[in-house]
Design a protein around this motif. Structure first.
Motif, PDB file in Angstrom:
ATOM      1  N   TYR A 104       3.135  11.575  -7.845  1.00 37.90           N
ATOM      2  CA  TYR A 104       3.016  11.771  -9.288  1.00 37.90           C
ATOM      3  C   TYR A 104       1.953  12.810  -9.609  1.00 37.90           C
ATOM      4  N   ALA A 105       0.818  12.685  -8.913  1.00 40.77           N
ATOM      5  CA  ALA A 105      -0.290  13.580  -9.211  1.00 40.77           C
ATOM      6  C   ALA A 105      -0.077  14.970  -8.619  1.00 40.77           C
ATOM      7  N   TRP A 106       0.475  15.040  -7.426  1.00 42.29           N
ATOM      8  CA  TRP A 106       0.572  16.330  -6.742  1.00 42.29           C
ATOM      9  C   TRP A 106       1.788  17.146  -7.176  1.00 42.29           C
ATOM     10  N   LEU A 166      -4.479  -2.843  -1.039  1.00 41.09           N
ATOM     11  CA  LEU A 166      -5.770  -2.855  -0.355  1.00 41.09           C
ATOM     12  C   LEU A 166      -6.427  -4.229  -0.434  1.00 41.09           C
ATOM     13  N   GLY A 168       2.672   1.827  -3.359  1.00 38.68           N
ATOM     14  CA  GLY A 168       1.812   2.342  -4.409  1.00 38.68           C
ATOM     15  C   GLY A 168       1.340   3.759  -4.130  1.00 38.68           C
ATOM     16  N   ILE A 189      -0.810  -0.827  -7.849  1.00 42.13           N
ATOM     17  CA  ILE A 189      -0.134  -1.307  -6.635  1.00 42.13           C
ATOM     18  C   ILE A 189      -0.955  -0.931  -5.398  1.00 42.13           C
ATOM     19  N   VAL A 190      -1.576   0.264  -5.451  1.00 38.05           N
ATOM     20  CA  VAL A 190      -2.435   0.677  -4.335  1.00 38.05           C
ATOM     21  C   VAL A 190      -3.572  -0.326  -4.173  1.00 38.05           C
ATOM     22  N   ILE A 201      -2.581  10.335 -13.603  1.00 40.66           N
ATOM     23  CA  ILE A 201      -2.645   9.011 -12.976  1.00 40.66           C
ATOM     24  C   ILE A 201      -1.423   8.209 -13.399  1.00 40.66           C
ATOM     25  N   ALA A 258      -8.651  11.681  -4.312  1.00 37.89           N
ATOM     26  CA  ALA A 258      -7.651  12.545  -3.675  1.00 37.89           C
ATOM     27  C   ALA A 258      -6.750  13.212  -4.706  1.00 37.89           C
ATOM     28  N   ILE A 259      -6.593  12.593  -5.868  1.00 37.92           N
ATOM     29  CA  ILE A 259      -5.772  13.237  -6.885  1.00 37.92           C
ATOM     30  C   ILE A 259      -6.653  13.962  -7.906  1.00 37.92           C
ATOM     31  N   LEU A 279       0.830  -1.201   0.000  1.00 37.85           N
ATOM     32  CA  LEU A 279       0.000   0.000   0.000  1.00 37.85           C
ATOM     33  C   LEU A 279       0.869   1.257   0.000  1.00 37.85           C
ATOM     34  N   ASP A 304       1.168   3.025 -10.946  1.00 38.79           N
ATOM     35  CA  ASP A 304       1.268   2.465  -9.601  1.00 38.79           C
ATOM     36  C   ASP A 304      -0.061   2.455  -8.855  1.00 38.79           C
ATOM     37  N   LEU A 305      -1.085   3.069  -9.443  1.00 37.53           N
ATOM     38  CA  LEU A 305      -2.414   2.972  -8.854  1.00 37.53           C
ATOM     39  C   LEU A 305      -2.791   1.503  -8.670  1.00 37.53           C
ATOM     40  N   VAL A 359       1.756   7.246  -6.394  1.00 33.90           N
ATOM     41  CA  VAL A 359       0.556   7.792  -7.048  1.00 33.90           C
ATOM     42  C   VAL A 359       0.321   9.237  -6.616  1.00 33.90           C
ATOM     43  N   VAL A 385      -8.576   7.184  -3.109  1.00 34.48           N
ATOM     44  CA  VAL A 385      -7.250   7.646  -3.533  1.00 34.48           C
ATOM     45  C   VAL A 385      -7.366   8.375  -4.872  1.00 34.48           C
TER      46      VAL A 385
END
Lengths: 325, 364
Positions: free
Chosen positions: A113-115, B337, A106, B332-333, B326, B32-33, A103, B329-330, A110, B29
């Protein structure tokens, strides 16, 4: 010649200390978890998430202390999830640790990368947003004194505050684990939770507290990586240090001081490997970098198998505790 | 714990509820982005199964996950948690590569089976050592397999950058295998049969994966050795009373587990890349943990979960391509989970479901 050797030794020892800090903090974190009876292979993930949180917050706020606070908060939150899964839900502890690792690997990338739009890293931090080297009193004055003065100025002085914090945490954790009531109960709950329960003490609450201590220490370790030793978060920047710390903990037989010595040994090997690259050693030849990198893992395997000494884990570690009804 | 729920709830609804929880948090998540999760899901599904090439990639990824998922599942039935699939697959790649490069003077129908056997054997060895260390020396297989992952990485980095490296390339990788010393790709097979298939890394290893799943089912539930394996997993004491040697069973289980993980490079190295590159395992060994947990350690479940993860990996690439904020690695999240909700928290919804169904069964 003599002088040159001393300079080399001083720089080798100084980098050993710098490399040992995250290992020491993570190993102490693991000590709390495992002594309480929770196997923690999630040190890596907690550290990684903390490294990202501290770099991100330090970048936005400009303050390394805000970064450190965020790191500890995020790491403790993950430790709370870990504790909820392992203690409250009595889930598989290894699976929970693995989940935290994956978790964190990843989510950090993520979000970064986005922020921040820098390919999964955070922007490089300017100096005021980092923990910088501190010159101890008299370091400059004493650097002229042969050997001792040089060692004081080169090895003891000139680190950032988290290095000194880690050094002070070692005796502190030792004291807490071996000289306080909490420490006694902590050690008891990892060996025989039934006895602790019979004494009217909550096994769950003890383990939760141990996991939060573990989270806080992993948080400092993560902040060290991205805002003290480094100057940004990079993807996968923990690079197996959580597992190395776990190995050191086993190597130190779940005792603070021996575990820290193992961390120093592993860090020394790490510091040495950079300097040995391509160097011909008399009688051995060039030692491959990978051989030195593999050494801590190999030693741990041999130790656990009883080929060099014997390491016995806290008896109840890995076993969820179910209160008798 | 299993007695309190109807079978279909235990095997169907509960895993789906866990998966739903994992996907729900994943969509947070995504929120959040700053992206609408529904739009992201639409792109992901289209990217995974919306056009023929996508299917090829989805099935190719799924093949890797079937192997590593089965590896975790077999060990699990013996009460062992094998986190070393990554290292076992990595070392197995060495076995396959040595045969494919060293014996490529031989015809394809000899080299390819030999290479598959070598991969399985190398993987089995890398799994059996931690098994032996647990069975005979008392060290815990979880810690040992973690350490063996790092040892494998160090060993393979050394070999790839010093011994096996093709000096004409800048990066540490071997030379390309001879065309006859690789797995048939699906498009080649299709061309032989006279129709056209879209280009993708999908290859004959997918059939091997299905065979491996069938083998695992037969082995674990239909053989004496499999019975011994499950008995040791349920209770070592009982196994000993029944005259089963737990130590031997543990070593064999870890060898089989390692061999299954070791078949992953048949797809990745011999099928897709057709040479060995640094870190070709790409974390697929760890995906196997999520796949096995989601598939409840049953070969059918593992294949379905592998398909889901294959779709996530392929759809995730398309998603990263379509939406610039995006990142791949999303996936991987989501994987993390799934491990959390289907593994560590697998019984979180059980009390609520049990209460609901016991009330439904006995109306007042």
């Amino acid at each position: 010649m003599m002088d040159d050797a001393l300079a080399q030794a001083v720089s080798l020892l100084a980098s050993t200390l710098r490399l040992a800090v995250p290992l020491v903090l993570a190993a102490l974190a693991g000590l709390f978890a495992e002594r309480s009876g929770v196997v923690d292979i999630g040190l890596e993930g907690k550290m990684l998430a903390a490294a990202f949180a501290s770099a991100a917050v330090a970048h936005v706020s400009g303050s390394p202390w805000m970064g450190l606070t965020a790191a500890v908060a995020v790491s403790c939150a993950l430790a709370g999830v870990h504790a909820y899964a392992c203690v409250t839900q009595r889930g598989n502890q290894v699976v929970a640790g693995m989940a935290i690792n994956v978790l964190a690997a990843g989510t950090t990338v993520v979000l970064a990368y986005a922020w921040f739009n820098e390919g999964g890293n955070t922007p490089a931090l300017p100096d005021p947003a980092r923990f910088r080297a501190i010159e101890l009193p008299l370091a400059a004055a004493l650097s002229g004194v042969p050997v001792l003065g040089r060692i004081y100025a080169g090895v003891v002085s000139g680190h950032n505050i988290l290095v000194y914090a880690a050094a002070m945490l070692v005796p502190l954790v030792s004291f807490v684990v071996f000289r306080t009531r909490f420490g006694l109960r902590l050690r008891a709950v990892g060996e025989n939770p039934h006895a602790v329960d019979t004494a009217g003490i909550s096994v769950s609450w003890l383990r939760y507290r141990a996991m939060f201590a573990c989270g806080a220490l992993c948080g400092i370790a993560g902040a060290y990586l991205s805002t003290a030793q480094g100057a940004a978060f990079q993807r996968e920047m923990t690079a197996g240090r959580g597992f190395l710390a776990l190995a050191a903990l086993i190597f130190g037989k779940w005792m603070p001081v021996p575990a820290v010595l193992a961390c120093l040994l592993f860090a020394f090997a790490d510091a040495l490997q950079g300097r040995l690259q391509g160097v011909e050693l008399p009688g051995i030849g060039v030692v491959p970098v990978q051989a030195i990198q593999a050494m801590p893992y190999l030693l741990t395997v041999l130790l656990l198998a009883g080929f060099v000494g014997r390491a016995v884990a806290p008896k109840a570690s890995g076993v969820p505790y179910a209160k008798e009804k | 714990m299993t007695g309190d729920l109807p079978r279909w709830v235990d095997l169907g609804l509960l895993p789906l509820a866990n998966l739903a929880a994992a996907l729900l948090i994943s969509s947070l998540v995504v929120l959040a982005i700053g992206i609408d999760p529904r739009a992201a899901l639409a792109i992901l599904v289209h990217g995974a199964v919306g056009y023929p090439e996508a299917w090829g990639y989805t099935l190719y990824y799924a093949t890797n996950f079937v192997f590593t998922g089965l590896a975790v599942a077999v060990a699990f039935h013996a009460g062992l948690f094998n986190i070393g699939g990554e290292g076992q697959a990595y070392v197995a790649g060495l076995g396959a590569t040595l045969v494919c490069l060293g014996l490529d003077a031989l015809p394809g129908f000899v080299v390819v089976p030999l290479a598959i056997l070598a991969a399985a054997a190398f993987g089995a060895a890398w799994g059996a050592i931690p098994g032996w260390l647990q069975a005979r020396r008392g060290s815990h297989v979880v810690i040992t397999t973690i350490m063996f992952n790092f040892l494998a990485a160090a060993l393979m980095t050394y070999l790839l950058s010093n011994v096996l490296l093709d000096p004409t390339y800048g990066s540490p990788e071997t030379r390309r295998f001879a065309p006859h010393a690789t797995m048939w790709t699906f498009s080649e097979l299709a061309a032989r049969l006279g129709f056209q298939a879209p280009r993708s890394p999908l290859n004959a290893a997918t059939l091997l994966a299905l065979a491996a799943a069938a083998f695992v089912w037969v082995y674990v539930w239909r053989t004496r050795a499999g019975y011994a394996l499950r008995t040791v997993g349920a209770s070592e004491q009982a196994a000993r009373y029944a005259g089963i040697d737990p130590a031997r069973t543990v070593i064999v289980a870890m060898a089989i587990s390692g061999a299954l993980a070791g078949l992953m490079p048949v797809n990745e190295v011999m099928g897709s890349q057709q040479r060995m590159v640094l870190a070709f395992t790409g974390g697929y060994g760890f995906v196997g943990i999520a796949v096995a947990l989601m598939g409840r350690n049953h070969p059918v479940g593992v294949c379905l979960a592998a398909l889901l993860f294959g779709a996530l990996y392929q759809g995730g690439s398309d998603l990263a391509f379509e939406i610039s904020t995006i990142n791949r690695d999303l996936v991987i999240v989501i994987q993390g989970l799934v491990i959390l909700f289907c593994g560590a928290l697998e019984n979180m919804f059980r009390p609520a479901l049990a209460a609901f169904f016991s009330r439904a069964k006995a109306p007042a």
